[in-house]
Design an enzyme around this catalytic site. Structure first.
Site, PDB file in Angstrom:
ATOM      1  N   SER A 265      57.474  78.070  66.325  1.00 43.66           N
ATOM      2  CA  SER A 265      58.912  77.150  66.781  1.00 43.66           C
ATOM      3  C   SER A 265      58.230  76.148  67.787  1.00 43.66           C
ATOM      4  CB  SER A 265      59.845  77.986  67.385  1.00 43.66           C
ATOM      5  OG  SER A 265      60.900  77.448  68.051  1.00 43.66           O
TER       6      SER A 265
ATOM      7  N   HIS B 217      58.200  75.042  62.776  1.00 44.08           N
ATOM      8  CA  HIS B 217      59.628  75.482  62.724  1.00 44.08           C
ATOM      9  C   HIS B 217      60.322  74.525  63.697  1.00 44.08           C
ATOM     10  CE1 HIS B 217      62.948  78.364  62.509  1.00 44.08           C
ATOM     11  NE2 HIS B 217      63.097  77.943  63.551  1.00 44.08           N
TER      12      HIS B 217
ATOM     13  N   ASP C  43      63.507  73.476  65.664  1.00 39.45           N
ATOM     14  CA  ASP C  43      65.039  73.940  66.301  1.00 39.45           C
ATOM     15  C   ASP C  43      65.767  72.631  66.415  1.00 39.45           C
ATOM     16  OD1 ASP C  43      64.903  76.748  65.871  1.00 39.45           O
ATOM     17  OD2 ASP C  43      63.203  76.494  67.179  1.00 39.45           O
TER      18      ASP C  43
ATOM     19  N   MET D 221      69.320  71.598  67.798  1.00 40.81           N
ATOM     20  CA  MET D 221      70.638  72.201  68.639  1.00 40.81           C
ATOM     21  C   MET D 221      71.523  71.079  69.049  1.00 40.81           C
ATOM     22  SD  MET D 221      68.963  75.235  70.705  1.00 40.81           S
ATOM     23  CE  MET D 221      67.566  76.079  70.190  1.00 40.81           C
TER      24      MET D 221
ATOM     25  N   HIS E  41      65.526  74.072  61.105  1.00 36.66           N
ATOM     26  CA  HIS E  41      66.473  75.089  61.299  1.00 36.66           C
ATOM     27  C   HIS E  41      67.793  74.420  62.056  1.00 36.66           C
ATOM     28  CE1 HIS E  41      67.589  79.036  63.878  1.00 36.66           C
ATOM     29  NE2 HIS E  41      68.440  78.594  62.962  1.00 36.66           N
TER      30      HIS E  41
ATOM     31  N   MET F 186      70.800  74.343  63.920  1.00 41.26           N
ATOM     32  CA  MET F 186      71.733  74.943  64.755  1.00 41.26           C
ATOM     33  C   MET F 186      72.812  74.079  65.387  1.00 41.26           C
ATOM     34  SD  MET F 186      69.330  77.481  66.737  1.00 41.26           S
ATOM     35  CE  MET F 186      67.966  76.429  66.508  1.00 41.26           C
TER      36      MET F 186
ATOM     37  N   ASP G 244      63.592  85.135  63.145  1.00 46.77           N
ATOM     38  CA  ASP G 244      63.572  84.188  64.146  1.00 46.77           C
ATOM     39  C   ASP G 244      63.956  84.625  65.657  1.00 46.77           C
ATOM     40  OD1 ASP G 244      63.378  81.840  65.897  1.00 46.77           O
ATOM     41  OD2 ASP G 244      64.689  80.859  64.448  1.00 46.77           O
TER      42      ASP G 244
END
Ligand code: DX5
Ligand code: ZN
Length: 225
Positions: free
Chosen positions: A7, A32, A34, A36, A65, A67, A174
């Protein structure tokens, strides 16, 4: 069959291109990323322009990913930026099935994530439309947290739910994953491990090698069975 997905949230952002090259060279299969939005989770991280910028640094699988609330609004943008797979949260989609079908219709991998408080049964009826399920082993929003202990049981429960009709779906974990708890997590049924802090803090090559050792042992054990 086992894959490591570092990540980049834990990477040195002032040197991101170089950090991506390092994990690639060390043998990590996924990158990966992230994303957000400060709404679904408290933090704001990176978005489309950053993914576009790092896309040229690696040919590895870009595992995005999301979020963010109602991610369906941004699927096209993330695909255009270079996502190979997109994960959306069951808790963030009003129409989860539609969102996953939309991702799949674009020809990339679709994945659904569940927060620690969400029961695996919440995604039972979308399994036809996913390539991977992401079990959050911490509450999303921050790197460097400790894995929630009941995650092992939850992965086992999900695994037995999936193996009936969808044995090919990957199980990703995760949050708080490291080379020490990885073996237990794999034993519970996960095969794609996200790791931020435990890959980027210290020596990246050595850290990736430790995970690879766990993978090799787990592969050996499953062959021996
Ligand atoms: C948490 C993120 C994770 C996080 C993992 O919201 O989804 O990917 O970066 O970081 P570590 O491995 O440090 O827990
Ligand atoms: Zn993540």
């Amino acid at each position: 069959m086992f894959k490591l997905a570092p990540s980049i949230l834990a990477a040195d952002f002032s040197n991101l291109g170089e950090q991506i090259r390092r994990i690639d060279k060390a043998g990590a299969e996924y990158v990966h990323i992230d994303v957000m939005d400060g709404m679904f989770v408290p933090s704001i991280s990176v978005g489309v322009p950053v993914i576009k910028a790092i896309r040229e640094k690696s040919k590895r699988f870009f595992d995005v990913h999301l979020m963010i609330e109602e991610p369906i609004r941004y699927i096209d943008d993330f695909i255009e930026a270079g996502a190979d797979g997109i994960t959306v949260h069951a808790e963030a989609c009003k129409h989860l099935n539609r969102t996953l079908q939309y991702i799949k219709s674009k020809g990339i991998k679709a994945s659904v994530a569940i927060n620690p408080a969400t029961h695996p049964s919440a995604i039972e009826y979308v399994l036809d439309d996913v390539d991977m399920v992401l079990v959050m082993t911490v509450n999303p929003g921050f790197g460097g947290q400790t894995l929630i202990p009941n995650s092992y049981q939850k992965i086992e429960d999900l695994k037995s739910m999936i193996k009936r009709n969808h044995p090919d779906i990957d199980i990703q974990v995760d949050g708080g994953i490291n080379a020490t708890n990885a073996a237990g997590i794999i034993k519970a049924g996960a095969n794609i491990l996200v790791a931020g802090t435990s890959v980027f803090r210290g020596n990246i090559d050595e850290n990736v090698a430790l995970f690879k050792e766990v993978f090799a042992n787990a592969t050996g054990e499953s062959k021996g069975r």
